[in-house]
Write a protein that holds these residues in place. Structure first.
Motif, PDB file in Angstrom:
ATOM      1  N   GLU B 167      42.651  39.708  33.446  1.00  0.00           N
ATOM      2  CA  GLU B 167      42.959  39.445  35.119  1.00  0.00           C
ATOM      3  C   GLU B 167      44.310  39.061  35.457  1.00  0.00           C
ATOM      4  N   ALA B 170      46.695  41.945  34.943  1.00  0.00           N
ATOM      5  CA  ALA B 170      46.730  42.991  36.139  1.00  0.00           C
ATOM      6  C   ALA B 170      47.618  42.096  37.236  1.00  0.00           C
ATOM      7  N   GLU B 225      43.783  49.731  32.045  1.00  0.00           N
ATOM      8  CA  GLU B 225      42.967  49.137  32.798  1.00  0.00           C
ATOM      9  C   GLU B 225      43.050  48.213  33.853  1.00  0.00           C
ATOM     10  N   ALA B 226      44.463  47.441  33.535  1.00  0.00           N
ATOM     11  CA  ALA B 226      45.096  46.942  34.440  1.00  0.00           C
ATOM     12  C   ALA B 226      45.448  47.837  35.530  1.00  0.00           C
ATOM     13  N   GLU B 228      43.856  50.467  36.863  1.00  0.00           N
ATOM     14  CA  GLU B 228      42.783  50.823  37.545  1.00  0.00           C
ATOM     15  C   GLU B 228      42.525  49.535  38.362  1.00  0.00           C
ATOM     16  N   LYS B 229      42.511  48.624  37.902  1.00  0.00           N
ATOM     17  CA  LYS B 229      42.016  47.312  38.387  1.00  0.00           C
ATOM     18  C   LYS B 229      42.852  47.178  39.780  1.00  0.00           C
ATOM     19  N   ASN B 231      44.343  49.576  41.392  1.00  0.00           N
ATOM     20  CA  ASN B 231      44.253  50.704  42.111  1.00  0.00           C
ATOM     21  C   ASN B 231      45.521  51.384  42.581  1.00  0.00           C
ATOM     22  N   ALA B 570      43.285  44.953  44.700  1.00  0.00           N
ATOM     23  CA  ALA B 570      42.569  44.971  43.489  1.00  0.00           C
ATOM     24  C   ALA B 570      41.349  45.120  43.684  1.00  0.00           C
ATOM     25  N   LEU B 571      40.582  45.686  42.541  1.00  0.00           N
ATOM     26  CA  LEU B 571      39.205  46.110  42.615  1.00  0.00           C
ATOM     27  C   LEU B 571      38.554  44.474  42.277  1.00  0.00           C
TER      28      LEU B 571
END
Lengths: 126, 571, 434
Positions: B167, B170, B225-226, B228-229, B231, B570-571
């Protein structure tokens, strides 16, 4: 007695501190001197604050004597500024940079006090 | 306000499935619209090829390129591509121009525009150096700009990955994008920049970064991963480990495979691998060096999670510049060439070294072939972005020449004939007869960029798109691009018209006007509590390790007078 | 009273950005953390000899005129000149530099910066061999060996050693000075040399010999090194080479002792080659100690706008670059320009006498906040705002990091940038009317 010296110029903290106050006495005091080591000064028979004449192929200038024992024998230092530039080399050796370090100079005692900045600059109109 | 009607355009617009169809294009207030009033200014395209303005999604145009200019005054005189290189005096419309691989900022704008390009993406922005990048962006006339921010050897990034703090990672990435006004995540030789801080490199995906206890593979996964988190509109943009080394294709394919199962909420790839030409090398040394484009292409054909760009090599002088510091030092020693370097505190490294790709040199000849092989062996053009990684593989002004290699087997054969015998056995291009058509070329030079960067208003000519339009002086219904490559090259070298935001900036191959372009950046929103927690860590970095105050670090609004802020949640 | 934190000191190339400034009634009454140079820049400015009005020299004396009259006169000088020297633009913002370049381009002038008398040879060295460098924070966090070669930060960059180099503490250098070996190479024992672990005193003008000997030692050619090189014993050369090979991270900071001494740009070329050689064994970088706070910025802006960092001649339209021919002192000593415009630099104080004799002969336009030796040689003088104090803008630190300078107080004076724009417009008007 004349001293055959190797003249360099450069920055000092006080030259820098009064960089934007060049009409002031503090700048005059910070730049119108020549440093030699004590033994070179003794050879010339001068004490700190006496007047020195510095002559090179390119001109001459009067400056105050100052001792700096960090200088090796025969190395003279004048802070960058109008007094140094009266005698440094204008030759750029084809790469743009004038000769601010390593100019052969003759140094001797003189009765002439260093010229005040504006007076020094007036000489260039002559 | 201003209206423009382009009549009789033969439009090649792959995003909208338009393949060289004659139609009219209406423009109002800088956008493509359904129709305009009868008072609109009219341009008769006269059946000429019409495409959306080109998008170069990976070029070195601002920042590090200045190091290249600084160290190569000789480049300013180079006239290798007439009309698009060398010195030109200022005119009433244009500023003075110089250079070939490292042209001045004005020339970059003019020359891309002449080639029908209207948007360019700087490939690498160090956060601490981002202000400089944006200063140069502003000096580049006409074009819209965006840039990718370097995260691959960043201390805070590596620490968050090591400490399993996705987290905060990101949040840091979002903050870094904002600080640098960047558009996406660039990863260069992950971990290698930090290793170069000690004069070392990482040897592959699983070689731990000295002192940080993370591997390049973990850095890639963590940042993906960050990505995509957050977006983000673009995927991670990866310059793989081991660039430029014989046998590196295995690392390249392994890097690609890492992300096979990552999912995105957006309609785009989860991985873009950049300048793959430099990462598709077979053999074990320069002696048995050979193309591994078939292996890499086979893999790319088997998967749908990624895109890539070529990094096509162009014969002649080039200037390599990359955040891959160890590669540049190795280049300079191997080539006995001058070397500039910049270790960037807490963030990355970089280097700049001149190079010449000689058709007589078998390695260079194979490099030339590899880029083309990648473009032609990968079946789906939507996966392929055309680049030379300008000016690494060669200056962008060679694009029109390079197009002819992709579109004409006859033209390729002429070049192949001049290559050393030894090189021919190490490449596959002589046996490839695929020839791209204009539709495929449009995909690789503008349309796929629209998708891979999620730039809805770029790279196509549908209603609502920016009125960035290139009209080239060839007629698709009569030209045979497989044979008439001289005409093709000429047409793409000087557009009949380049229209930027509805204004004619190039007419008959000459600059007509020089409006200022915009700068795109991404503001990715994260929950405030996460941002606050991340900020505590970042503040420590500034207090103890950075030499710039945190208050003076972030790029100020003054540097983006024409910003386009893309906001994501963010997702 | 306002207290402004994280202000940027616009004096030297260290560009310290942690200054706290106190402003009372539009006067800076206190600064925290600045050195004596910076302190005088901020607090001293209210004592300094400010140019208060535009002036034109009439009958040998500078007399006050209106701004419009001065712009008119200056533009006429520029339009009537066949080749103007535009010089300086280093104690000012990048935004002003950009306009100065545009003015030079439109008037077919030659434009050069203070690098001409400073690190110009370093630029030539980079063009020969490249510039393997780093940001100052890389040095702070990693360097276990710091060399000051021909420079004296104790005087010229007083906070450099505490913020970035000798004494700074970083991630891999938690103990600061104790984690670091400090070496000074100079021709005299400076105040910086007094702080060093090792002081290597060389014969003045022999830097290139020492570089070459060090390269020989590092590359395994000890046998070719004579017993004494540059006044240094072979034993000491070998010991120094060994320190460099065994260091984890070396930074060579170099100054005017390297660029102005005999061999000039070849010295920097040699140091660059030495850095490349050291990297065969460990890690090393080099950083030039830049003087004017934004001389680095001039090089950056000029390079992206014209392709060249300095000494750019627009006489023939497209930029032409050949330092040695097109440097400011080259054209002045040759008498190869017929007018000059000088801003944010002081050749009157810093050029040799021959150049000044020529400046005294030709019309000179000066743009500066303060009266200085150049004023004595000037014919049209514009007072300017003090950039970094009275005007905001961009400046580049010696390592190429750019920062945004703040506006700290209000001023009645125009900025260098505004004056350059007014000149561009007036020149266009005069040319258009002709």
């Amino acid at each position: 007695m004349k001293l055959e010296a190797n003249l360099i110029s450069g920055r000092t903290a006080y030259q820098g501190a009064y960089l934007e106050a060049k009409t002031h006495k503090e700048y005059f005091d910070a730049c119108s001197y020549c440093e030699l080591n004590s033994s070179d000064l003794a050879k010339l028979g001068v004490s700190e604050g006496d007047n020195l004449s510095v002559t090179t192929e390119f001109g001459d200038v009067s400056v105050f004597a100052k001792a700096n024992d960090g200088n090796p024998d025969g190395l003279a230092f004048i802070p960058m500024g109008p007094w140094a530039n009266a005698v440094l080399s204008p030759d750029t050796h084809g790469c743009g940079m004038p000769g601010f370090k390593g100019v052969p100079a003759q140094i001797e005692k003189t009765g002439e006090a260093p010229l005040e900045m504006k007076v020094l600059m007036r000489r260039y109109y002559e | 306000m201003s209206e423009l009607l382009i009549k009789n355009a033969v439009v090649c617009d792959p995003i909208n499935n338009v393949n060289c169809e004659k139609m009219d294009i209406s423009v109002k207030d800088g956008k493509i619209v359904e129709s305009v009033s009868s008072g609109a200014k009219v341009i008769d395209a006269g059946g000429k090829l019409t495409m959306a303005g080109g998008v170069d999604g990976h070029t070195h145009c601002a920042g590090k390129i200045n190091v290249g200019r600084f160290m190569s005054p000789h480049d300013m005189r180079m006239t290798n591509v007439p009309g698009l290189s060398g010195k030109e005096a200022p005119t009433a419309t244009t500023r003075a121009q110089v250079g070939y691989n490292t042209p001045n900022a004005f020339a970059i704008g003019y020359r891309y525009a002449k080639m029908g390009y209207t948007t360019i993406g700087e490939a690498a922005i160090p956060i601490i150096g981002a202000r400089h990048t944006h200063e140069e962006f502003e000096a580049i006339p006409i074009l819209d700009k965006f840039g990718l921010t370097l995260f691959g050897s960043n201390w805070q990034v590596m620490e968050y990955i090591r400490d399993d703090e996705p987290e905060k990672l990101a949040a840091y990435v979002a903050w870094g994008l904002k600080a640098s006004r960047g558009y996406g995540i660039k990863i260069v030789n992950p971990g290698g920049g930090e290793a170069w801080g000690w004069g070392k490199n990482v040897s592959g995906l699983d070689d731990p970064v000295p002192n940080f206890d993370v591997t390049p593979a973990q850095i890639i996964m963590g940042l993906a991963e960050a990505n995509e988190k957050l977006n983000l509109p673009h995927s991670i943009h990866l310059h793989c480990n081991n660039l430029g080394k014989p046998g590196n294709y295995e690392t390249t394919i392994a890097s690609m495979k890492l992300l096979e199962n990552l999912k995105s909420n957006r309609d785009r790839q989860v991985l873009h691998v950049t300048h793959v030409q430099f990462n598709a090398y077979g053999g074990t040394s320069w002696r048995d060096f050979e193309s591994a484009a078939p292996q890499v292409s086979d893999y790319i054909n088997s998967t749908d999670h990624m895109t890539f760009d070529l990094g096509q090599a162009i014969f002649g002088p080039a200037m390599t510049m990359t955040a891959d510091g160890p590669v540049e030092y190795a280049n300079s020693r191997m080539l006995n060439a001058k070397w500039s370097n910049m270790d960037v505190e807490l963030e990355d490294a970089s280097g700049v070294v001149p190079i010449t790709y000689s058709p007589k040199n078998f390695v260079n000849a194979v490099q030339w072939a590899i880029g083309l092989e990648l473009a032609l062996l990968v079946d789906d053009p939507w996966k392929v972005m055309f680049t030379t990684d300008s000016p690494n593989g060669g200056s962008f002004v060679n694009y029109p020449e390079a197009y002819t290699y992709l579109m004409s087997a006859k033209r390729r054969a002429e070049i192949i004939e001049t290559l050393p015998e030894m090189a021919l056995g190490r490449m596959n291009i002589p046996g490839i007869d695929r020839e791209l058509d204009l539709y495929e070329l449009a995909i690789m030079t503008r349309a796929m960029q629209s998708k891979m960067y999620c730039m809805d208003t770029k790279g196509h000519l549908g209603v609502g798109a920016d009125a960035d339009i290139a009209i080239y002086d060839i007629k698709p219904d009569s030209v045979d691009t497989t044979v008439e490559y001289v005409a093709v090259k000429k047409a793409f070298s000087g557009a009949a018209y380049t229209i930027k935001s509805g204004e004619v900036v190039v007419k008959d191959g000459e600059i007509a006007m020089t409006p200022e372009g915009r700068t795109y950046w991404v503001n990715a929103k994260m929950p405030q509590a996460t941002v606050d927690a991340m900020q505590v860590d970042v503040a420590k970095k500034f207090k103890k390790y950075y030499t710039v105050s945190q208050a003076n670090y972030m790029v100020e609004d003054a540097y983006l007078p024409h910003p386009v802020e893309i906001t994501t949640e963010a997702l | 009273m306002a207290v402004i934190t994280d202000a940027i000191c616009s004096l030297c190339g260290s560009l310290c950005d942690d200054i706290t400034v106190t402003v009372e009634d539009n006067v800076i009454t206190d600064v925290e953390r600045a050195c004596i140079l910076g302190r005088n820049k901020f607090v001293g400015m209210f004592l300094h000899d400010r140019i208060e009005s535009p002036m034109i020299r009439k009958n040998g004396e500078l007399v006050d005129v209106s701004y419009e009259e001065a712009i008119d006169e200056a533009a006429k000088i520029l339009v009537n000149s066949k080749r103007t020297l535009s010089y300086g633009w280093c104690s000012t913002s990048c935004e002003a530099i950009s306009k100065a370049i545009q003015l030079a381009e439109e008037t077919g002038s030659l434009i050069d910066s203070t690098a001409n008398v400073c690190h110009g040879p370093s630029a030539l060295a980079v063009q020969e061999k490249g510039g393997p460098s780093a940001t100052l924070g890389a040095v702070k966090n990693r360097a276990d060996v710091v060399i000051f070669w021909g420079c004296n930060p104790a005087h010229a960059h007083p906070r450099h050693m505490s913020r970035y180099s000798s004494f700074s503490k970083g991630f891999f250098t938690q103990k600061g000075r104790k984690d670091r070996k400090m070496i000074v190479i100079d021709v005299r024992k400076t105040d910086t040399a007094k702080l060093a672990d090792t002081y290597v005193e060389i014969d003045q003008g022999s830097d290139y010999l020492l570089v070459t000997a060090l390269r020989s030692a590092i590359n395994g050619h000890e046998d070719v090194i004579p017993d004494t090189v540059a006044g240094v014993s072979k034993e000491d050369v070998l010991e120094l080479a060994n320190v460099l090979k065994e260091a984890k991270y070396t930074c060579v900071f170099y100054g005017m002792g390297v660029t102005q001494s005999r061999s000039k740009y070849k010295n920097g070329d040699g140091v660059s080659s030495l850095i490349s050689d050291i990297n065969q064994h460990s890690k090393a970088v080099m950083i030039g100690m830049r003087g004017h706070y934004n001389v680095t910025g001039f090089g950056q802006v000029a390079t992206w706008e014209t392709g060249f960092p300095m000494a750019i001649d627009f006489t023939r339209g497209a930029p032409y670059y050949n330092p040695g021919e097109t440097g400011a002192n080259d054209v002045l000593t040759r008498g190869d320009v017929d007018a000059a415009i000088i801003s944010a630099a002081d050749p009157g104080a810093h050029f040799p006498q021959d150049s000044l004799k020529y400046l005294a002969k030709i019309p000179v336009i000066q743009i500066d906040p303060y009266a200085n030796p150049t004023t004595e040689l000037s014919d049209v003088v514009f007072p300017a705002a003090v950039v970094g104090v009275e005007a905001e803008g961009t400046a580049y630190r010696m390592d190429g990091i750019s920062l945004r300078m703040k506006k700290l107080i209000d001023t009645k004076f125009k900025t260098d940038e505004e004056i350059a724009v007014d000149l561009i417009n007036k020149v266009r008007e005069l040319k258009g009317g002709a």
